[in-house]
Scaffold this active site. Structure first.
Site, PDB file in Angstrom:
ATOM      1  N   ASP A  33       0.818  -1.215   0.000  1.00 58.38           N
ATOM      2  CA  ASP A  33       0.000   0.000   0.000  1.00 58.38           C
ATOM      3  C   ASP A  33       0.851   1.264   0.000  1.00 58.38           C
ATOM      4  O   ASP A  33       1.999   1.267   0.446  1.00 58.38           O
ATOM      5  CB  ASP A  33      -0.912  -0.023   1.230  1.00 58.38           C
ATOM      6  N   HIS A  34       0.276   2.342  -0.514  1.00 54.97           N
ATOM      7  CA  HIS A  34       0.803   3.717  -0.412  1.00 54.97           C
ATOM      8  C   HIS A  34       2.301   3.852  -0.663  1.00 54.97           C
ATOM      9  O   HIS A  34       3.077   4.178   0.243  1.00 54.97           O
ATOM     10  CB  HIS A  34       0.470   4.297   0.974  1.00 54.97           C
ATOM     11  N   GLU A  98      -3.843   6.452  -7.037  1.00 52.07           N
ATOM     12  CA  GLU A  98      -4.636   7.509  -6.405  1.00 52.07           C
ATOM     13  C   GLU A  98      -4.569   8.768  -7.235  1.00 52.07           C
ATOM     14  O   GLU A  98      -3.486   9.195  -7.651  1.00 52.07           O
ATOM     15  CB  GLU A  98      -4.120   7.779  -4.986  1.00 52.07           C
ATOM     16  N   GLU A 106      -1.210   9.736   7.207  1.00 51.98           N
ATOM     17  CA  GLU A 106      -1.105   8.285   7.035  1.00 51.98           C
ATOM     18  C   GLU A 106       0.325   7.925   6.679  1.00 51.98           C
ATOM     19  O   GLU A 106       0.914   8.504   5.772  1.00 51.98           O
ATOM     20  CB  GLU A 106      -2.058   7.801   5.927  1.00 51.98           C
ATOM     21  N   HIS A 150      -7.810  10.475   5.942  1.00 48.79           N
ATOM     22  CA  HIS A 150      -7.269   9.406   6.774  1.00 48.79           C
ATOM     23  C   HIS A 150      -7.496   9.734   8.251  1.00 48.79           C
ATOM     24  O   HIS A 150      -7.364  10.882   8.670  1.00 48.79           O
ATOM     25  CB  HIS A 150      -5.764   9.242   6.533  1.00 48.79           C
ATOM     26  N   GLY A 151      -7.797   8.714   9.021  1.00 50.43           N
ATOM     27  CA  GLY A 151      -8.018   8.916  10.450  1.00 50.43           C
ATOM     28  C   GLY A 151      -9.500   9.008  10.767  1.00 50.43           C
ATOM     29  O   GLY A 151     -10.364   8.824   9.911  1.00 50.43           O
ATOM     30  N   HIS A 187     -10.494   5.316   0.117  1.00 59.66           N
ATOM     31  CA  HIS A 187      -9.454   5.584   1.113  1.00 59.66           C
ATOM     32  C   HIS A 187     -10.057   6.360   2.282  1.00 59.66           C
ATOM     33  O   HIS A 187     -11.009   7.107   2.123  1.00 59.66           O
ATOM     34  CB  HIS A 187      -8.313   6.390   0.490  1.00 59.66           C
ATOM     35  N   GLY A 189     -11.620   5.172   4.983  1.00 57.30           N
ATOM     36  CA  GLY A 189     -12.956   4.700   5.313  1.00 57.30           C
ATOM     37  C   GLY A 189     -13.251   4.636   6.800  1.00 57.30           C
ATOM     38  O   GLY A 189     -14.413   4.508   7.201  1.00 57.30           O
ATOM     39  N   ASN A 209     -10.254   1.142   2.631  1.00 60.14           N
ATOM     40  CA  ASN A 209      -9.187   1.139   3.620  1.00 60.14           C
ATOM     41  C   ASN A 209      -9.725   1.583   4.979  1.00 60.14           C
ATOM     42  O   ASN A 209     -10.345   2.644   5.086  1.00 60.14           O
ATOM     43  CB  ASN A 209      -8.053   2.091   3.195  1.00 60.14           C
ATOM     44  N   ASP A 211      -7.637   1.357   7.977  1.00 56.29           N
ATOM     45  CA  ASP A 211      -6.436   1.150   8.790  1.00 56.29           C
ATOM     46  C   ASP A 211      -6.592   1.713  10.197  1.00 56.29           C
ATOM     47  O   ASP A 211      -6.275   1.052  11.191  1.00 56.29           O
ATOM     48  CB  ASP A 211      -5.229   1.796   8.092  1.00 56.29           C
ATOM     49  N   THR A 212      -7.101   2.941  10.312  1.00 55.33           N
ATOM     50  CA  THR A 212      -7.235   3.570  11.631  1.00 55.33           C
ATOM     51  C   THR A 212      -8.187   2.782  12.519  1.00 55.33           C
ATOM     52  O   THR A 212      -7.911   2.571  13.707  1.00 55.33           O
ATOM     53  CB  THR A 212      -7.722   5.023  11.477  1.00 55.33           C
TER      54      THR A 212
END
Length: 280
Positions: A33-34, A98, A106, A150-151, A187, A189, A209, A211-212
């Protein structure tokens, strides 16, 4: 050095997953990723391993890779993606790219101060990606920006507009003769309203995504374990059952790591349901 360690770590993880996956009897994808522009040597290293693995086994080591060049000018972003995609396509590796910027922080990249107009892609952006990448292979996804961050933030601080994804589909669809020519990635999410997720999926999102949220789920599993067993986690010896009673079975990492894993698993299952994935 650091670069070699990052390549080694990613490839070792991919090989481990490939080794154990058959035991679970479920489809598994191995994804990186990223990868920002400054990290392209890492991407090069993984792709080299893909090619060597493909030569031996007829399939790549990784199922998919993500190039995050959203901070670069669009033409450069898409051009670099196309260059790598030409190497990936013969191995049937999915490329995630992206276009437009996801806000927040992130993996050490801070986009919290980015201009708000950069948080929303345009029909022209996604059409550029499609026209450049689709002649190479159909196996690509687009992380288009529709206000994603993100977050996790307080309700109202993030203005998601998943209807933009529908707009992108309807803009290009008639030109290429497909109702939904794009496969989108959501992204940022984590913390999103269920209705926004549902709408995004209906407009072509195939990956999200979180992740957080999974980080918090992992930590929360440990937190709950500590609170439930606090009296047994203040020293190696001595607990509510007696001053000379050992506590090894409580502070053994295999015990509390497992509770964290179970908590994260539950959050992942929630994500599968949100994306309407078939699960047992």
């Amino acid at each position: 050095g650091k670069l070699q360690a990052s390549i080694l770590g990613a490839c070792a993880g991919a090989k481990y997953v490939r080794f154990v996956a058959p035991t679970y009897g479920i489809p598994v994808l191995v994804h990186s990723d990223h990868c920002a522009k400054k990290l392209l040597p890492w991407f090069d290293g993984m792709l080299k391993e893909d090619e060597e693995y493909f030569a031996k086994h007829g399939e790549p080591l990784f199922s998919s890779h993500m190039l995050d060049l959203s901070e670069e000018p669009h033409e450069e972003n898409v051009g670099i993606c196309a260059k790598y995609f030409k190497r990936m396509a013969p191995m049937k590796i999915i490329l995630e790219m992206e276009i437009g910027i996801t806000g927040g922080v992130e993996d050490g990249v801070d986009n919290s101060g980015v201009a708000k107009d950069k948080l929303y892609s345009t029909p022209e952006d996604t059409e550029l990606v499609y026209n450049t990448l689709s002649p190479i292979s159909p196996m690509f996804t687009i992380a288009a920006a529709f206000g994603n961050v993100h977050g996790v933030y307080k309700p109202g601080n993030v203005k998601l507009q998943p209807e933009l994804l529908d707009k992108f589909q309807k803009h290009l669809g008639p030109k290429v003769g497909e109702p939904k020519p794009f496969n989108f990635v959501f992204h940022g999410g984590s913390g999103s309203e269920k209705k926004d997720i549902e709408n995004a999926v209906s407009y072509g999102v195939v990956k999200m995504n979180v992740d957080t949220d999974t980080q918090w789920a992992y930590w929360e599993g440990l937190l709950k374990f500590y609170k439930a067993n606090e009296g047994y986690l203040q020293g190696q010896i001595g607990n509510p059952q007696g001053e000379d009673k050992p506590n090894k079975s409580y502070y053994d990492p295999r015990k509390w790591v497992r509770t964290s894993e179970e908590s994260m698993r539950n959050r992942v299952m929630e994500g599968f349901k949100d994306l309407k994935a078939p699960i047992a």
